[in-house]
Design a protein around this motif. Sequence first.
Motif, PDB file in Angstrom:
ATOM      1  N   ILE A  75       0.892   3.059  -4.614  1.00 39.23           N
ATOM      2  CA  ILE A  75       2.161   2.947  -3.874  1.00 39.23           C
ATOM      3  C   ILE A  75       2.762   4.328  -3.637  1.00 39.23           C
ATOM      4  O   ILE A  75       3.277   4.625  -2.558  1.00 39.23           O
ATOM      5  N   PHE A  76       2.701   5.214  -4.628  1.00 38.76           N
ATOM      6  CA  PHE A  76       3.234   6.572  -4.492  1.00 38.76           C
ATOM      7  C   PHE A  76       2.517   7.326  -3.377  1.00 38.76           C
ATOM      8  O   PHE A  76       3.157   7.963  -2.538  1.00 38.76           O
ATOM      9  N   VAL A  77       1.188   7.253  -3.353  1.00 38.54           N
ATOM     10  CA  VAL A  77       0.417   7.960  -2.318  1.00 38.54           C
ATOM     11  C   VAL A  77       0.733   7.395  -0.944  1.00 38.54           C
ATOM     12  O   VAL A  77       0.973   8.142   0.014  1.00 38.54           O
ATOM     13  N   ILE A  78       0.764   6.074  -0.808  1.00 39.99           N
ATOM     14  CA  ILE A  78       1.059   5.452   0.481  1.00 39.99           C
ATOM     15  C   ILE A  78       2.453   5.836   0.947  1.00 39.99           C
ATOM     16  O   ILE A  78       2.660   6.195   2.111  1.00 39.99           O
ATOM     17  N   ASN A  79       3.430   5.796   0.049  1.00 35.52           N
ATOM     18  CA  ASN A  79       4.803   6.143   0.415  1.00 35.52           C
ATOM     19  C   ASN A  79       4.912   7.613   0.826  1.00 35.52           C
ATOM     20  O   ASN A  79       5.594   7.942   1.797  1.00 35.52           O
ATOM     21  N   SER A  80       4.242   8.499   0.115  1.00 39.42           N
ATOM     22  CA  SER A  80       4.289   9.924   0.446  1.00 39.42           C
ATOM     23  C   SER A  80       3.677  10.194   1.815  1.00 39.42           C
ATOM     24  O   SER A  80       4.248  10.912   2.642  1.00 39.42           O
ATOM     25  N   LEU A  81       2.509   9.611   2.076  1.00 46.98           N
ATOM     26  CA  LEU A  81       1.860   9.811   3.368  1.00 46.98           C
ATOM     27  C   LEU A  81       2.665   9.183   4.493  1.00 46.98           C
ATOM     28  O   LEU A  81       2.778   9.742   5.582  1.00 46.98           O
ATOM     29  N   ASP A  82       3.266   8.011   4.230  1.00 47.58           N
ATOM     30  CA  ASP A  82       4.087   7.360   5.236  1.00 47.58           C
ATOM     31  C   ASP A  82       5.299   8.220   5.589  1.00 47.58           C
ATOM     32  O   ASP A  82       5.655   8.354   6.762  1.00 47.58           O
ATOM     33  N   TYR A 136       0.527   4.176  19.112  1.00 46.14           N
ATOM     34  CA  TYR A 136       1.304   4.672  17.976  1.00 46.14           C
ATOM     35  C   TYR A 136       0.665   4.246  16.655  1.00 46.14           C
ATOM     36  O   TYR A 136       0.473   5.065  15.755  1.00 46.14           O
ATOM     37  N   LEU A 137       0.341   2.965  16.526  1.00 43.68           N
ATOM     38  CA  LEU A 137      -0.280   2.463  15.303  1.00 43.68           C
ATOM     39  C   LEU A 137      -1.653   3.081  15.078  1.00 43.68           C
ATOM     40  O   LEU A 137      -1.987   3.496  13.961  1.00 43.68           O
ATOM     41  N   THR A 138      -2.451   3.162  16.125  1.00 38.89           N
ATOM     42  CA  THR A 138      -3.786   3.737  16.006  1.00 38.89           C
ATOM     43  C   THR A 138      -3.712   5.194  15.561  1.00 38.89           C
ATOM     44  O   THR A 138      -4.431   5.615  14.645  1.00 38.89           O
ATOM     45  N   MET A 139      -2.838   5.969  16.186  1.00 34.28           N
ATOM     46  CA  MET A 139      -2.689   7.373  15.843  1.00 34.28           C
ATOM     47  C   MET A 139      -2.264   7.541  14.380  1.00 34.28           C
ATOM     48  O   MET A 139      -2.804   8.376  13.662  1.00 34.28           O
ATOM     49  N   ASN A 140      -1.323   6.729  13.927  1.00 33.26           N
ATOM     50  CA  ASN A 140      -0.838   6.857  12.560  1.00 33.26           C
ATOM     51  C   ASN A 140      -1.860   6.370  11.535  1.00 33.26           C
ATOM     52  O   ASN A 140      -1.968   6.952  10.456  1.00 33.26           O
ATOM     53  N   ILE A 141      -2.613   5.337  11.845  1.00 30.90           N
ATOM     54  CA  ILE A 141      -3.663   4.883  10.932  1.00 30.90           C
ATOM     55  C   ILE A 141      -4.738   5.955  10.786  1.00 30.90           C
ATOM     56  O   ILE A 141      -5.198   6.244   9.685  1.00 30.90           O
ATOM     57  N   VAL A 142      -5.113   6.563  11.907  1.00 26.38           N
ATOM     58  CA  VAL A 142      -6.106   7.649  11.855  1.00 26.38           C
ATOM     59  C   VAL A 142      -5.551   8.833  11.059  1.00 26.38           C
ATOM     60  O   VAL A 142      -6.241   9.403  10.213  1.00 26.38           O
ATOM     61  N   ALA A 143      -4.297   9.191  11.300  1.00 27.94           N
ATOM     62  CA  ALA A 143      -3.691  10.325  10.580  1.00 27.94           C
ATOM     63  C   ALA A 143      -3.605  10.042   9.085  1.00 27.94           C
ATOM     64  O   ALA A 143      -3.927  10.914   8.264  1.00 27.94           O
ATOM     65  N   LEU A 144      -3.185   8.838   8.702  1.00 26.55           N
ATOM     66  CA  LEU A 144      -3.120   8.479   7.286  1.00 26.55           C
ATOM     67  C   LEU A 144      -4.498   8.517   6.641  1.00 26.55           C
ATOM     68  O   LEU A 144      -4.666   8.991   5.518  1.00 26.55           O
ATOM     69  N   SER A 145      -5.497   8.030   7.360  1.00 24.14           N
ATOM     70  CA  SER A 145      -6.864   8.022   6.832  1.00 24.14           C
ATOM     71  C   SER A 145      -7.384   9.443   6.640  1.00 24.14           C
ATOM     72  O   SER A 145      -7.982   9.760   5.609  1.00 24.14           O
ATOM     73  N   LEU A 146      -7.140  10.308   7.624  1.00 28.13           N
ATOM     74  CA  LEU A 146      -7.599  11.695   7.512  1.00 28.13           C
ATOM     75  C   LEU A 146      -6.890  12.436   6.389  1.00 28.13           C
ATOM     76  O   LEU A 146      -7.518  13.197   5.645  1.00 28.13           O
ATOM     77  N   LEU A 147      -5.581  12.219   6.246  1.00 28.85           N
ATOM     78  CA  LEU A 147      -4.848  12.868   5.157  1.00 28.85           C
ATOM     79  C   LEU A 147      -5.346  12.386   3.800  1.00 28.85           C
ATOM     80  O   LEU A 147      -5.461  13.170   2.853  1.00 28.85           O
TER      81      LEU A 147
END
Length: 91
Positions: free
Chosen positions: A19-26, A48-59
Amino acid sequence: AGIPTEGIKNFAMVFVGIIFVINSLDSLIRLYTDNLNLTVKRLGKFKYLTMNIVALSLLTLLFKLEFLQIQWVGALVITLFFICIAYIGYN
């Protein structure tokens, strides 16, 4: 410290860590999308969703790389801090 962490304690620690990692990346994603004006209104919901999912995955994958160590990240943050102070002092 010798504190046992089996069972529910282990599950709880893993859950809180995830949860901490997800919240920080979000939070990071929200900051850059707002600052770069990459909003749902401008891009559309799918892009928007696609770009953010890709960005979260890469981070998330970046944390698996060996060169990204906490000491280097800390040194980078301190360097940026001093650069900002120097810039403010210069102007």
